[in-house]
Design a protein around this motif. Structure first.
Motif, PDB file in Angstrom:
ATOM      1  N   CYS A  81     -26.687  34.312  36.116  1.00  0.00           N
ATOM      2  CA  CYS A  81     -26.937  33.747  37.441  1.00  0.00           C
ATOM      3  C   CYS A  81     -26.140  32.468  37.619  1.00  0.00           C
ATOM      4  O   CYS A  81     -26.147  31.598  36.758  1.00  0.00           O
ATOM      5  CB  CYS A  81     -28.418  33.480  37.643  1.00  0.00           C
ATOM      6  N   LYS A 107     -26.801  30.339  39.947  1.00  0.00           N
ATOM      7  CA  LYS A 107     -27.637  29.320  40.587  1.00  0.00           C
ATOM      8  C   LYS A 107     -28.572  28.665  39.585  1.00  0.00           C
ATOM      9  O   LYS A 107     -28.712  29.092  38.447  1.00  0.00           O
ATOM     10  CB  LYS A 107     -28.407  29.940  41.756  1.00  0.00           C
ATOM     11  N   ASN A 108     -29.209  27.627  40.082  1.00  0.00           N
ATOM     12  CA  ASN A 108     -29.981  26.775  39.186  1.00  0.00           C
ATOM     13  C   ASN A 108     -31.356  26.429  39.774  1.00  0.00           C
ATOM     14  O   ASN A 108     -31.815  25.286  39.630  1.00  0.00           O
ATOM     15  CB  ASN A 108     -29.180  25.479  38.986  1.00  0.00           C
ATOM     16  N   CYS A 109     -31.980  27.387  40.444  1.00  0.00           N
ATOM     17  CA  CYS A 109     -33.283  27.144  41.079  1.00  0.00           C
ATOM     18  C   CYS A 109     -34.221  26.489  40.050  1.00  0.00           C
ATOM     19  O   CYS A 109     -34.283  26.941  38.891  1.00  0.00           O
ATOM     20  CB  CYS A 109     -33.858  28.458  41.579  1.00  0.00           C
ATOM     21  N   TYR A 126     -37.234  26.488  39.410  1.00  0.00           N
ATOM     22  CA  TYR A 126     -38.441  27.179  38.927  1.00  0.00           C
ATOM     23  C   TYR A 126     -38.120  28.364  38.019  1.00  0.00           C
ATOM     24  O   TYR A 126     -38.997  28.905  37.364  1.00  0.00           O
ATOM     25  CB  TYR A 126     -39.252  27.690  40.132  1.00  0.00           C
ATOM     26  N   CYS A 127     -36.857  28.801  37.974  1.00  0.00           N
ATOM     27  CA  CYS A 127     -36.565  30.143  37.457  1.00  0.00           C
ATOM     28  C   CYS A 127     -36.049  30.140  36.022  1.00  0.00           C
ATOM     29  O   CYS A 127     -35.131  29.391  35.680  1.00  0.00           O
ATOM     30  CB  CYS A 127     -35.550  30.813  38.373  1.00  0.00           C
ATOM     31  N   ILE A 132     -34.209  32.247  34.459  1.00  0.00           N
ATOM     32  CA  ILE A 132     -32.832  32.696  34.161  1.00  0.00           C
ATOM     33  C   ILE A 132     -31.804  31.836  34.895  1.00  0.00           C
ATOM     34  O   ILE A 132     -30.662  32.240  35.074  1.00  0.00           O
ATOM     35  CB  ILE A 132     -32.635  34.207  34.428  1.00  0.00           C
ATOM     36  N   ARG A 133     -32.200  30.645  35.312  1.00  0.00           N
ATOM     37  CA  ARG A 133     -31.274  29.716  35.974  1.00  0.00           C
ATOM     38  C   ARG A 133     -30.079  29.427  35.064  1.00  0.00           C
ATOM     39  O   ARG A 133     -30.179  29.512  33.835  1.00  0.00           O
ATOM     40  CB  ARG A 133     -32.003  28.430  36.373  1.00  0.00           C
ATOM     41  N   GLY A 171     -29.654  38.341  38.639  1.00  0.00           N
ATOM     42  CA  GLY A 171     -29.243  36.975  38.900  1.00  0.00           C
ATOM     43  C   GLY A 171     -28.098  37.006  39.897  1.00  0.00           C
ATOM     44  O   GLY A 171     -27.491  38.059  40.123  1.00  0.00           O
ATOM     45  N   GLU A 172     -27.812  35.853  40.488  1.00  0.00           N
ATOM     46  CA  GLU A 172     -26.815  35.854  41.572  1.00  0.00           C
ATOM     47  C   GLU A 172     -25.394  35.774  41.019  1.00  0.00           C
ATOM     48  O   GLU A 172     -25.086  34.931  40.179  1.00  0.00           O
ATOM     49  CB  GLU A 172     -27.090  34.677  42.499  1.00  0.00           C
TER      50      GLU A 172
HETATM   51 FE1  SF4 Z   1     -32.507  31.409  41.589  1.00  0.00          FE
HETATM   52 FE2  SF4 Z   1     -32.600  34.158  41.660  1.00  0.00          FE
HETATM   53 FE3  SF4 Z   1     -30.881  32.859  40.017  1.00  0.00          FE
HETATM   54 FE4  SF4 Z   1     -33.461  32.776  39.500  1.00  0.00          FE
HETATM   55  S1  SF4 Z   1     -32.208  34.594  39.513  1.00  0.00           S
HETATM   56  S2  SF4 Z   1     -32.024  31.020  39.435  1.00  0.00           S
HETATM   57  S3  SF4 Z   1     -34.360  32.735  41.565  1.00  0.00           S
HETATM   58  S4  SF4 Z   1     -30.906  32.791  42.264  1.00  0.00           S
END
Ligand code: SF4
Ligand code: SAH
Length: 362
Positions: A61, A63-65, A67-68, A70-71, A107-108
């Motif tokens: 992924c 991204k770095n949300c 809460y997640c 797998i960030r 993941g993105e």
């Molecule tokens: Fe954000 Fe989705 Fe990546 Fe988790 S998998 S960090 S929720 S984008």
């Protein structure tokens, strides 16, 4: 039942103050709310639970949300992408077991390699199942061209949670950079809808500092956006994330669970003919969580078909149910006997009357 709640449950349209009253009512009233929502479900979309076999395609992924699990910045996990042959095998398992639909989540990743690979998979799975197996995608924020390519390849539903419809709450649970903008997410949701996907969104329930007013506004957001599908689940801390570390004033998991049941019941009363997911996160908090969500108006479950060796890598939150081989004698894994007369919609896509009405209007 209290007379206030009784009068709210008898209304046709709920306003913000009604929704807040339902979110904070006593346990006995909440039981009535959930019961009523299940009746509305039966009346508008049937007493049927539809299956979407879930394939967690990759935990890579960008991204770095906050809460997640797998960030991008979580270095504690090994990253994987399931090879195409195994994705196709999992899809064929769903087809053989008469699931009706699969959902590919990941993941993105916006690289051309990823995009064309998904395009290939969607196309191939549709071909191999003579167009019978429905395909939902949940692959995050992409540009219009990518969403269009995947739609043209044969995907017809897309799930992209807004996560929190309040912009200030959204900002608090995401890094403050251009990869994590509320407006971008909203734009993506609009593109998904315009392209013609059945459009799903949802929120996490029990995020730090989230209020009942925020949750009521989430319901109103989904109503005004006129979504076709809703997936909501409790926020569950993951210790290797920024939001997993300082949770001392967070709601207890059981409170988040109960609030999620209420949110499911309320969205069913407000949007009677949409699809609503009973999420795996509910099952993480209570082994019968999905059954309870179905008893509160939900009508979709997503049994996990991710091959066993990848499952540990897709820990978005703590305590996610581990691997249990799909059992041919009870493929949904649900305790159907607890679900007063509900049947499983085998072989059906389970499209909603809501989507059909929306499309015929436009
Ligand atoms: Fe954000 Fe989705 Fe990546 Fe988790 S998998 S960090 S929720 S984008
Ligand atoms: N990357 C895609 C899809 C995978 S994440 C996306 O973000 O859209 C799928 C969902 O997992 C997210 O939408 C989010 O709502 C949920 N999620 C992530 N971390 C969570 C946590 N700690 N507790 C509960 N749900 C979580």
């Amino acid at each position: 039942m209290s007379s206030l709640i009784e009068s709210i449950l008898n209304k046709d349209d709920l306003d913000r103050s009604d929704i807040i009253a339902l979110l904070r009512c006593g346990e006995e009233d909440a039981t009535m709310l959930c019961r009523k929502a299940a009746l509305v479900r039966n009346q508008y979309v049937g007493n049927v639970v539809y299956l979407r076999g879930l394939i967690e395609f990759s935990n890579i992924c960008g991204k770095n949300c906050l809460y997640c699990g797998i960030r991008r910045d979580n270095r504690q996990i090994e990253r994987y992408t399931i090879p195409n042959s195994e994705v196709i095998e999992a899809a064929m398992t769903a087809y053989r077991m008469n699931f009706g639909s699969i959902a590919i989540q990941s993941g993105e990743n916006s690289s051309e390699e990823f995009t064309s690979n998904i395009e290939y998979l969607v196309h191939t799975i549709r071909e191999m199942t003579n167009g019978h197996l429905g395909i939902t995608l949940s692959l995050g924020e992409q540009n219009r061209e990518t969403y269009q390519r995947w739609f043209d390849a044969g995907a017809h539903r897309y799930l992209l949670r807004i996560e929190a419809s309040s912009q200030s709450l959204y900002r608090r649970v995401h890094p403050d950079d251009d990869m994590h903008r509320y407006h971008r997410r909203l734009e993506c949701l609009k593109m998904i809808k315009e392209i013609g996907y059945q459009t799903g969104t949802g929120v996490m329930v029990g995020l730090p500092s989230q209020t009942l007013t925020d949750l009521a506004d989430d319901i109103i957001f989904m109503r005004d956006f006129d979504i076709d599908m809703c997936g909501m689940g409790p926020f569950i801390e993951h210790s290797d994330t920024p939001l997993g570390k300082n949770g001392s004033d967070n709601l207890y998991l059981r409170e988040r669970f109960n609030l999620t049941l209420r949110m499911i019941a309320i969205i069913r009363l407000v949007m009677k003919d949409i699809n609503i997911v009973a999420s795996t996160a509910m099952q993480t908090i209570d082994p019968l969580g999905r059954e309870m969500a179905l008893g509160s108006g939900a009508n979709v479950v997503m049994p996990n078909l991710t091959p066993s060796r990848y499952r540990d890598g897709y820990r978005i939150y703590a305590g996610k149910p581990g691997y249990r081989k799909v059992d041919e004698s009870n493929i949904s894994g649900l305790r159907l006997e607890l679900l007063s007369g509900m049947t499983v919609g085998f072989g059906a896509w389970g499209d909603t009357p809501h989507f059909e009405k929306r499309i015929s209007k436009s």
